[in-house]
Design an enzyme around this catalytic site. Structure first.
Site, PDB file in Angstrom:
ATOM      1  N   ASP A  28       0.822  -1.211   0.000  1.00 30.68           N
ATOM      2  CA  ASP A  28       0.000   0.000   0.000  1.00 30.68           C
ATOM      3  C   ASP A  28       0.860   1.266   0.000  1.00 30.68           C
ATOM      4  OD1 ASP A  28      -2.440   1.321  -0.042  1.00 30.68           O
ATOM      5  OD2 ASP A  28      -2.524   1.481   2.149  1.00 30.68           O
ATOM      6  N   HIS A  45       2.104   3.546  -9.190  1.00 29.76           N
ATOM      7  CA  HIS A  45       1.902   2.099  -9.414  1.00 29.76           C
ATOM      8  C   HIS A  45       3.068   1.507 -10.200  1.00 29.76           C
ATOM      9  CE1 HIS A  45      -1.915   2.247  -7.516  1.00 29.76           C
ATOM     10  NE2 HIS A  45      -2.505   2.957  -8.448  1.00 29.76           N
ATOM     11  N   LEU A 139      10.211 -20.562  -5.145  1.00 32.10           N
ATOM     12  CA  LEU A 139       9.259 -19.709  -4.419  1.00 32.10           C
ATOM     13  C   LEU A 139       7.835 -19.843  -4.971  1.00 32.10           C
ATOM     14  CD1 LEU A 139       8.754 -17.270  -2.403  1.00 32.10           C
ATOM     15  CD2 LEU A 139       9.136 -15.794  -4.396  1.00 32.10           C
ATOM     16  N   ARG A 202      -4.497  -1.855   9.043  1.00 28.95           N
ATOM     17  CA  ARG A 202      -5.684  -2.694   8.833  1.00 28.95           C
ATOM     18  C   ARG A 202      -5.347  -3.763   7.810  1.00 28.95           C
ATOM     19  NH1 ARG A 202      -7.480   2.515   7.094  1.00 28.95           N
ATOM     20  NH2 ARG A 202      -7.076   2.814   4.864  1.00 28.95           N
TER      21      ARG A 202
HETATM   22  C1  IPE Z   1      -5.223  -2.686  -0.049  1.00 30.48           C
HETATM   23  O1  IPE Z   1      -4.968  -1.350  -0.230  1.00 30.48           O
HETATM   24  C2  IPE Z   1      -5.307  -3.383  -1.372  1.00 30.48           C
HETATM   25  C3  IPE Z   1      -4.040  -3.551  -2.084  1.00 30.48           C
HETATM   26  C4  IPE Z   1      -2.860  -3.205  -1.643  1.00 30.48           C
HETATM   27  C5  IPE Z   1      -4.149  -4.192  -3.360  1.00 30.48           C
HETATM   28  P1  IPE Z   1      -6.158  -0.276  -0.336  1.00 30.48           P
HETATM   29  O2  IPE Z   1      -5.507   1.047  -0.511  1.00 30.48           O
HETATM   30  O3  IPE Z   1      -7.125  -0.691  -1.372  1.00 30.48           O
HETATM   31  O4  IPE Z   1      -6.838  -0.423   1.083  1.00 30.48           O
HETATM   32  P2  IPE Z   1      -7.697   0.622   1.920  1.00 30.48           P
HETATM   33  O5  IPE Z   1      -8.771   1.142   1.014  1.00 30.48           O
HETATM   34  O6  IPE Z   1      -6.768   1.710   2.348  1.00 30.48           O
HETATM   35  O7  IPE Z   1      -8.194  -0.156   3.096  1.00 30.48           O
HETATM   36  C1  IPE Z   2      -1.667   0.200  -3.325  1.00 32.28           C
HETATM   37  O1  IPE Z   2      -1.442   1.566  -3.403  1.00 32.28           O
HETATM   38  C2  IPE Z   2      -1.867  -0.425  -4.667  1.00 32.28           C
HETATM   39  C3  IPE Z   2      -3.251  -0.814  -4.963  1.00 32.28           C
HETATM   40  C4  IPE Z   2      -4.245  -0.766  -4.140  1.00 32.28           C
HETATM   41  C5  IPE Z   2      -3.509  -1.290  -6.306  1.00 32.28           C
HETATM   42  P1  IPE Z   2      -2.635   2.595  -3.376  1.00 32.28           P
HETATM   43  O2  IPE Z   2      -3.061   2.877  -4.763  1.00 32.28           O
HETATM   44  O3  IPE Z   2      -3.720   2.154  -2.479  1.00 32.28           O
HETATM   45  O4  IPE Z   2      -1.903   3.872  -2.769  1.00 32.28           O
HETATM   46  P2  IPE Z   2      -2.478   4.866  -1.692  1.00 32.28           P
HETATM   47  O5  IPE Z   2      -2.893   4.056  -0.503  1.00 32.28           O
HETATM   48  O6  IPE Z   2      -3.628   5.569  -2.316  1.00 32.28           O
HETATM   49  O7  IPE Z   2      -1.340   5.779  -1.380  1.00 32.28           O
HETATM   50 MG    MG Z   3      -4.097   2.417  -0.500  1.00 33.01          MG
END
Ligand code: IPE
Ligand code: IPE
Ligand code: MG
Length: 248
Positions: A28, A45, A139, A202
């Site tokens: 995340d 990303h 792996l 979380r």
């Molecule tokens: C969790 O991250 C999902 C992935 C890393 C793929 P999110 O950014 O979607 O989670 P929330 O919305 O903060 O809980």
């Molecule tokens: C996690 O990074 C990747 C995916 C959920 C695909 P985010 O896109 O959720 O990045 P933040 O949490 O908004 O910074």
């Molecule tokens: Mg996120």
């Protein structure tokens, strides 16, 4: 094609004592990493994908048995169409570009989640990566793609109910093993160590059942900043923990 670290005679990298068998990561913080630099989220990303490659390589070199990465959740469909499209594009690029190196290093790829809902080109890229690497003994790399633990349990429950309905299984026959066999992670050890980057504390619907006794680690670094050094530090911390599993 770059070989990962030299494997021992057994053909496998032997893990150090006390290492987790199964590591899970909630990758995340890509969006916030980009925002901090005044860049579009999609470049976050892309940076995240680059970091993912390094983490996979190190995990394989350490001889860890399984790595589960959360790439796209069942809730991520709520994002703008453009961002979802960019994520799919990156996934296709990743599976095409990296497959040879992963295969060379005996990585076995498995998608976890309901991938049938993805566009055909994304499904094709995932399926051919799984097909090509299915016999590999290195792996075990699981990628969460349209994965949600609640959805996984619902699908498993329906599969079991169907078997009972068709007389293939009795009520008494439903054991923990039967449930395990119906999960997307069938055959894998439970999650020992779950790491979430990005500062939030979380689980966001990732491997809720499999992580029942996982050690948790929440790291403030955004995913693209999560370095190999930081990862190794968290693993050392894991090795120092006292896991009791309800015992004394
Ligand atoms: C969790 O991250 C999902 C992935 C890393 C793929 P999110 O950014 O979607 O989670 P929330 O919305 O903060 O809980
Ligand atoms: C996690 O990074 C990747 C995916 C959920 C695909 P985010 O896109 O959720 O990045 P933040 O949490 O908004 O910074
Ligand atoms: Mg996120």
């Amino acid at each position: 094609m770059k070989p990962y670290a030299q494997a021992s005679n057994s053909g496998k990298n032997e893990p150090e004592q006390g290492m987790p068998r199964h590591v899970a990561m909630i990758m995340d913080g890509n969006g916030r990493w980009a925002k901090k630099r005044g860049l579009p989220r999609t470049l976050g990303h892309r940076a995240g994908m680059e970091r993912m490659k390094g983490i996979i390589r190190l995990t394989s070199d350490l001889g860890i048995e399984a790595l589960s990465l959360y790439a796209f959740s069942t809730e991520n469909w709520k994002r703008p169409e453009e961002e979802i499209g960019a994520l799919f594009g990156l996934l296709i690029e990743y599976f095409h570009r990296e497959i040879d190196e992963l295969h060379q290093n005996r990585v076995c790829i498995r998608a976890i989640g309901e991938t049938s809902l993805f566009p055909e080109n994304v499904r094709d890229a995932i399926n051919s990566a799984m097909q090509k690497t299915k016999e590999n003994t290195g792996l075990k790399l699981n990628v969460g793609l349209n994965y949600g633990a609640q959805d996984e349990l619902l699908r498993a429950t329906k599969a079991i109910a169907r078997d009972v309905q068709q007389g293939k299984l009795t009520l008494e026959g439903i054991t923990a093993q039967v449930l395990d066999d119906r999960l997307d992670t069938h055959g894998l050890p439970p999650v020992d160590f779950l790491i979430r980057t990005g500062g939030d504390r979380r689980l966001s619907n990732f491997l809720l059942y499999q992580a029942a006794y996982a050690e948790l680690e929440f790291v403030n670094d955004y995913w693209p900043d999560f370095s190999n050094e930081r990862y190794l530090e968290t693993l050392r911390d894991f090795q120092s923990r006292n896991r009791r599993f309800g015992g004394l």
